[in-house]
Design a protein around this motif. Sequence first.
Motif, short mmCIF file in Angstrom:
data_model
loop_
_atom_site.label_atom_id
_atom_site.label_comp_id
_atom_site.label_asym_id
_atom_site.label_seq_id
_atom_site.Cartn_x
_atom_site.Cartn_y
_atom_site.Cartn_z
N LYS A 136 15.95 -10.34 -33.49
CA LYS A 136 15.53 -10.63 -32.12
C LYS A 136 16.21 -11.92 -31.67
N ARG A 137 16.87 -11.86 -30.53
CA ARG A 137 17.50 -13.05 -29.95
C ARG A 137 16.98 -13.22 -28.52
N PRO A 138 17.05 -14.42 -27.98
CA PRO A 138 16.61 -14.63 -26.60
C PRO A 138 17.61 -14.05 -25.62
N ASP A 139 17.12 -13.73 -24.42
CA ASP A 139 18.01 -13.33 -23.35
C ASP A 139 18.68 -14.58 -22.77
N LYS A 140 19.97 -14.48 -22.48
CA LYS A 140 20.72 -15.66 -21.99
C LYS A 140 20.16 -16.19 -20.67
N SER A 141 19.42 -15.36 -19.92
CA SER A 141 18.92 -15.78 -18.61
C SER A 141 17.88 -16.89 -18.70
N PRO A 155 14.49 -15.19 -13.68
CA PRO A 155 14.62 -13.91 -14.38
C PRO A 155 13.37 -13.05 -14.22
N ASN A 157 12.08 -11.28 -16.53
CA ASN A 157 11.31 -11.42 -17.76
C ASN A 157 11.74 -12.68 -18.49
N THR A 159 12.42 -13.61 -21.74
CA THR A 159 12.62 -12.93 -23.01
C THR A 159 13.07 -13.88 -24.10
#
Length: 281
Positions: A136-141, A155, A157, A159
Amino acid sequence: MASRPKIAVVVPVYNGAKTLRSSLECIANQTFVDFKAIILENGSTDNTAEIAKAFCGTDSRFSLVTNEKHVSGPENLARGVRLGAAEGEYFCLRACDDHSSLDFLEKLVQALESDPTRMVATCATRLVGPNRSRIKRPDKSIFGFVDGYVRGSVPRNLTFPAEWIYNLYRSSAKEMLLSRWFELGNPWCFASYVVSEFVVRDLVIYVDGPTYDFTEGSGSEQRYGAKSFQERLSQRLKYTIGCYRLREKLPPVSLLTRLRFFRMCWNDARRKTRYKLFWIL
């Protein structure tokens, strides 16, 4: 007088005899060696305390602290935060059935020392199940959140891995962590709720490479997750409104941006609690 260790690793544990030794060995084998590890024993009824004492006898960096009486899981984790912040320049929590890559401490402390404006260093989470593992990685947003928020870009979400609660914090982050710790009134999803403030205030630095290895299957959702529609709605609203209040710590923005922020908080509450109130919500 012994010098203060760079990092304090606190392992809150209750009835963790089956997995504790393996988790402690992972800490002992880290490439970063200037740490103090504290096993915070919570009145276990198995032989957790005996395993902890035996391990402490093999490595002077490890010590055992025993609660006078059993407390709830979130309270024991909060005690771990207080202990860790008091003992090291940086601190992290470690669940008794979790592991990490051996460069976890080294890479995360390097990141915090390279950027004094950040309060927590994070990495990818490796979810370890009985038959497979996944990353699991974070979303770049989510990065550069404040700048985007001021421009009206929010964003849909928020994330990021909730397991960031186990990553590396500056000791000065203690008050911010604990200020939201018990707000939900339920252990389910409190980790992502607490970490969300660090994310929206741009206090997170992300390090690609090391992993925190989180063991799935603890059964926390079954124990703490809401059962009735009313309970699900109540928990979703608490999560949403509590995160929406974080706007008070962000720059002033337009009504439209605040509405987008509320939408993000509502979506985040849905994703993190996993509750669907209706088929589209």
